[in-house]
Design an enzyme around this catalytic site. Structure first.
Site, mmCIF file in Angstrom:
data_model
loop_
_atom_site.group_PDB
_atom_site.id
_atom_site.type_symbol
_atom_site.label_atom_id
_atom_site.label_comp_id
_atom_site.label_asym_id
_atom_site.label_seq_id
_atom_site.Cartn_x
_atom_site.Cartn_y
_atom_site.Cartn_z
ATOM 1 N N THR A 160 0.934 -0.871 0.129
ATOM 2 C CA THR A 160 0.114 0.189 -0.414
ATOM 3 C C THR A 160 0.964 1.201 -0.013
ATOM 4 O OG1 THR A 160 -0.843 -0.492 2.276
ATOM 5 C CG2 THR A 160 -2.347 -1.043 1.066
ATOM 6 N N LYS A 186 4.206 -7.102 4.358
ATOM 7 C CA LYS A 186 3.650 -5.187 3.975
ATOM 8 C C LYS A 186 3.551 -5.007 5.050
ATOM 9 C CE LYS A 186 0.720 -3.604 3.261
ATOM 10 N NZ LYS A 186 -0.662 -2.273 3.620
ATOM 11 N N THR A 197 1.974 -8.828 11.757
ATOM 12 C CA THR A 197 1.746 -7.354 11.054
ATOM 13 C C THR A 197 0.447 -7.327 9.947
ATOM 14 O OG1 THR A 197 3.649 -5.844 9.303
ATOM 15 C CG2 THR A 197 3.451 -8.422 9.565
ATOM 16 N N GLU A 280 6.725 4.729 7.123
ATOM 17 C CA GLU A 280 6.515 5.742 6.802
ATOM 18 C C GLU A 280 6.903 6.854 7.391
ATOM 19 O OE1 GLU A 280 1.203 4.778 5.585
ATOM 20 O OE2 GLU A 280 2.029 6.040 7.522
ATOM 21 N N ASN A 404 -0.038 10.637 5.805
ATOM 22 C CA ASN A 404 -1.491 10.001 5.824
ATOM 23 C C ASN A 404 -2.293 11.244 6.395
ATOM 24 O OD1 ASN A 404 -1.005 7.280 7.924
ATOM 25 N ND2 ASN A 404 0.625 8.118 8.211
#
Length: 409
Positions: A160, A186, A197, A280, A404
């Site tokens: 993603t 992922k 996860t 991120e 985000n």
């Protein structure tokens, strides 16, 4: 943005296992977003799933289908994974969509609906684009392959906000035979696993009895995926699956089990750390070691308290040697009868704290030198016992907020 130069490894063939991908256009056109894993008859499968109360529809169905297969002494025959849409927070409609996905793949593959386990990742609260998803299944089946390229494409097909695919592989010697373990994962944000996860799929050609497979998954997940955090948010869609095709060497006696466990732990840990490295907005990879604790549980409590502190994480991002933030986070960990005079805190090779305050030999220049590094270790000795734990985390950057804030656009 990601920390370190992590390459996707070569993936040996796992006899009996095949992977296929398709571009179904679930969220964006022109990218792999649908993955099918074909599992041979006679295999064994273990699973670990999120403890989030709002678990996604595919998690609910995957758990029930796996239990139904195991009750019959069978293995699931397919995994199906879509990215771009989490199918979480979608109520009964989401369950119907997950069942419809399983039913169509079962029809195409000639297996029972319970023999298909669904997984999803992406935006929460939106209905799946079922027409596009279902129309992508034939292409995914047509591309089924056991090759290294198939593993890489599957690794790409489950991403993603990740910036790169994540894989790990080991080959073990068990007597005069070899055993291979491959895995992909992922995850980049919404990472504070409470079982595993975001998504991880690990397969081996070893022949392992079901109870032992379940135990090995639980043990290795607890010391890998359950020891990472990016932002402290446990996903609605977390799942980690372990598949043993049974086509290779048997893992039976204590020595074989020990060798296999060590290899599996290495794969799980590499996959988990790859998620942190690709967190991120991450610019730092941080190892938090807590030692001399009364129990592993309190060591984890201290490590996660520090790892989740926004003040600590932003200081890491700024390379600011504000050691008081680390001290304060340790001090608010949920420990009873905490004697701060016994605590020592080291930042890399620099002693920050001892005897209840700043270490006598500490200088700002020493702390700044370590904080400027891309990979940092913080070691906390509690002086309470002989147990310990290690947790891996990231810093908190401007990019995390931007990623985000723009996630749904």
């Amino acid at each position: 943005m990601a920390v370190g130069d992590t390459h996707f490894p070569a993936m040996p063939v796992i006899e009996g296992l095949r992977l296929g991908t398709a571009m179904a256009g679930i969220k964006k056109p022109g990218r792999r977003d649908l993955v099918v894993v074909e599992i041979p008859a006679g295999a064994r499968v273990a699973g670990s799933f999120t403890l989030n109360a709002f678990c996604a529809a595919p998690v609910t169905l995957a758990k029930s289908n796996l239990a139904a297969c195991q009750a019959r002494g069978e293995a699931p025959r397919y995994l199906v994974v879509n990215t771009g849409n989490a199918n979480a927070g979608t109520g009964e409609a989401g369950l119907r969509d997950a069942r419809a996905t399983c039913a169509e793949l079962a029809r195409l593959g000639g297996v029972t609906e319970e023999g298909v386990l669904p997984f999803s990742t992406g935006v929460i609260g939106e209905p799946l684009p079922m027409e596009r998803l279902l129309s992508g299944l034939p292409a995914a089946l047509e591309s089924l392959d056991a090759s290294d390229a198939a593993w890489r494409q599957a690794g790409e097909g489950i991403l993603t906000t990740d910036t790169r695919p994540k894989g790990a592989s080991v080959t073990l010697e068990l007597g005069d035979r070899t055993v291979t373990i491959n895995g992909i994962s992922k995850g980049s944000g919404m990472i504070k696993p409470n079982m595993a996860t975001m998504l991880a799929f690990v397969a081996t050609d070893a022949d392992i009895e079901q109870t032992l497979l379940d135990t090995l998954l639980r043990e290795t997940v607890d010391r890998s995926f359950n020891c990472i955090t990016v932002d402290g948010d446990t996903s609605t869609n977390d799942a980690c699956m372990l598949i043993a095709t049974g086509r290779g060497a048997q893992v039976v006696d204590d020595e074989e089990v020990a060798v296999f466990r060590n290899g599996l732990q290495r794969v799980m840990t590499e996959l988990a750390q790859a998620i942190v490295r690709d967190g991120e907005g991450a610019t730092k990879f941080v190892t938090l070691q807590v030692v001399d604790a009364a129990s592993r549980e309190e060591a984890l409590d201290v490590a996660f308290t520090v790892a989740h502190s926004p003040l600590v994480k932003t200081a890491l991002y700024a390379s600011d040697a504000n050691w008081g933030r680390i001290l304060a986070a340790v001090g608010r960990a949920p420990l009873a009868d905490f004697d701060v005079a016994r605590v020592t805190i080291d930042l890399g090779d620099v002693r920050l704290v001892e005897h209840g305050g700043r270490a006598a030999g500490y200088t700002e220049e020493q702390g700044s030198r370590v904080m400027g590094q891309e990979e940092i270790t913080i070691r906390i000795a509690l002086g309470r016992g002989e147990e310990g734990a290690t947790v891996w985390t990231t810093d908190l950057s401007h990019d995390y907020v931007s990623i985000n804030a723009d996630y749904r656009s």
